[in-house]
Design a protein around this motif. Structure first.
Motif, PDB file in Angstrom:
ATOM      1  N   SER A  10       0.838  -1.193   0.000  1.00  9.27           N
ATOM      2  CA  SER A  10       0.000   0.000   0.000  1.00  9.27           C
ATOM      3  C   SER A  10       0.872   1.242   0.000  1.00  9.27           C
ATOM      4  O   SER A  10       2.039   1.207   0.417  1.00  9.27           O
ATOM      5  CB  SER A  10      -0.932   0.010   1.218  1.00  9.27           C
ATOM      6  OG  SER A  10      -0.192  -0.195   2.416  1.00  9.27           O
ATOM      7  N   ALA A  12       0.606   5.121   1.418  1.00 12.02           N
ATOM      8  CA  ALA A  12      -0.186   5.928   2.340  1.00 12.02           C
ATOM      9  C   ALA A  12       0.087   7.413   2.180  1.00 12.02           C
ATOM     10  O   ALA A  12       1.119   7.825   1.649  1.00 12.02           O
ATOM     11  CB  ALA A  12       0.107   5.502   3.779  1.00 12.02           C
ATOM     12  N   GLY A  92       4.316  -0.063   2.721  1.00 14.74           N
ATOM     13  CA  GLY A  92       3.433  -0.784   3.623  1.00 14.74           C
ATOM     14  C   GLY A  92       3.809  -2.232   3.852  1.00 14.74           C
ATOM     15  O   GLY A  92       2.922  -3.074   4.026  1.00 14.74           O
ATOM     16  N   ASN A 131      -2.379   2.555   5.895  1.00 17.30           N
ATOM     17  CA  ASN A 131      -1.840   1.412   5.158  1.00 17.30           C
ATOM     18  C   ASN A 131      -2.702   0.167   5.309  1.00 17.30           C
ATOM     19  O   ASN A 131      -2.948  -0.549   4.333  1.00 17.30           O
ATOM     20  CB  ASN A 131      -0.420   1.067   5.611  1.00 17.30           C
ATOM     21  CG  ASN A 131       0.632   2.009   5.066  1.00 17.30           C
ATOM     22  OD1 ASN A 131       1.216   2.799   5.800  1.00 17.30           O
ATOM     23  ND2 ASN A 131       0.882   1.941   3.768  1.00 17.30           N
ATOM     24  N   GLY A 251       4.030   6.865   1.819  1.00 15.97           N
ATOM     25  CA  GLY A 251       4.189   6.593   3.237  1.00 15.97           C
ATOM     26  C   GLY A 251       5.288   7.443   3.830  1.00 15.97           C
ATOM     27  O   GLY A 251       5.372   8.648   3.600  1.00 15.97           O
TER      28      GLY A 251
END
Length: 301
Positions: A10, A12, A92, A131, A251
């Motif tokens: 993922s 984020a 993630g 996430n 992220g």
């Protein structure tokens, strides 16, 4: 009977959606779980060669979280773990492992936890849902975590929206990336964050790809983390001039994510991103992906 759990990577934040907005990327952490008389934890592949092969493994601890929430003992099993998600790169990897583990533990127990409970367990363990929510549900997810629970809205990706990721060949721990953030923000920065996060969520929900480069501006975390990721500032400022619809630190980084229109050739964007890496003495990979829409999948047999 053996079952398999596959949880995606993922990305984020997506700029201003700090700790609350993310999407799912089709790189996977996969667990193969076989009930047996004793517990075995078996990490496989080069990405996991330095991870524990015993009950101290993060995936096994995640399985125990499901058992704890369910108020049951976790049955013994052989757990084989593989991942395509690069570690400590802002894609993630820990969330994929956590979600896969909690879902596997829940499956081993006969599914006492529903999806909202699985999300709540994983979000509280991570400390934020940005996430774990897309890793669990796929697509694009807006989520919050508070005393009353974890709340989310899942969005199907807009038509023609793809992602390009630049994954540098160096690691950046989330703890280090969080340590550089200020403890307080000005009212102006707070208003900027709220307005741009709202615009980004609305643009993604409404398919307004033309707004992404404006909506993805952020003063909450990216400007503070930029010194940790050489070339990030250039990409955030200029990627839209080279075919990106918008750009963000993925992220905590160091991966950088760019949105692209799948109807357009991404060669120009790839050339630009490789050039930024070369200029900053870095090596890495540039890859195009669709947004994963399946989330975590369990199969039996």
């Amino acid at each position: 009977m053996t079952f398999t759990v596959r949880a995606p990577a993922s990305s984020a934040n997506l700029g201003p959606g700090f700790d609350s907005l993310g999407l799912s990327v089709p790189l996977y952490t996969t667990l193969r779980v076989t009930p047996q008389d004793v517990t075995e934890v078996v990490p496989l592949g080069p990405e996991l060669e330095n991870t524990p092969a015993d009950e101290s493994n993060y995936v096994y601890k995640a399985m125990l979280l499901a058992a704890k929430r369910a108020g049951q003992d976790l049955p013994p099993a052989r757990i084989e773990i593989e991942t395509e998600v690069p570690l400590a790169r802002g894609l993630g990897s820990s969330a994929a492992a956590l979600v896969a583990g909690v879902v596997a533990g829940n499956e081993l127990l006969g599914r006492p936890l529903d999806d909202p409970a699985v999300l709540d367990v994983t979000a509280r363990e991570e400390g934020h849902p940005d996430n774990v929510a897309p890793a669990l549900f796929g697509g694009i997810v807006v989520a919050t975590l508070d005393k009353l629970g974890t709340h989310y809205v899942r969005l199907d990706p807009p038509a023609n929206l793809g992602v390009t990721v630049l994954v540098p060949d160096f690691e950046l721990s989330t703890s280090k990336a969080r340590a550089v953030l200020p403890r307080e923000y000005s009212r102006a920065d707070a208003v900027h964050a709220l307005s741009h996060a709202a615009l980004l969520a609305a643009a993604l929900a409404g398919g307004r790809l033309d707004l992404l480069k404006h909506a993805m501006q952020d003063y909450i975390h990216q400007i503070w983390r930029a010194p940790l990721v050489p070339g990030l500032s250039d990409i955030l400022d200029d990627a839209h001039k080279h075919g990106a619809l918008g750009a963000a630190l993925s992220g905590a980084g160091p991966t950088v994510l760019c949105f692209h229109d799948t109807r357009e050739d991404t060669a120009r964007l790839h050339t630009y991103l490789h050039g930024v890496m070369t200029k900053n003495g870095l090596t890495g990979r540039v890859m195009d992906f669709p947004i994963d829409t399946a989330g975590t999948v369990v199969t039996r047999g």
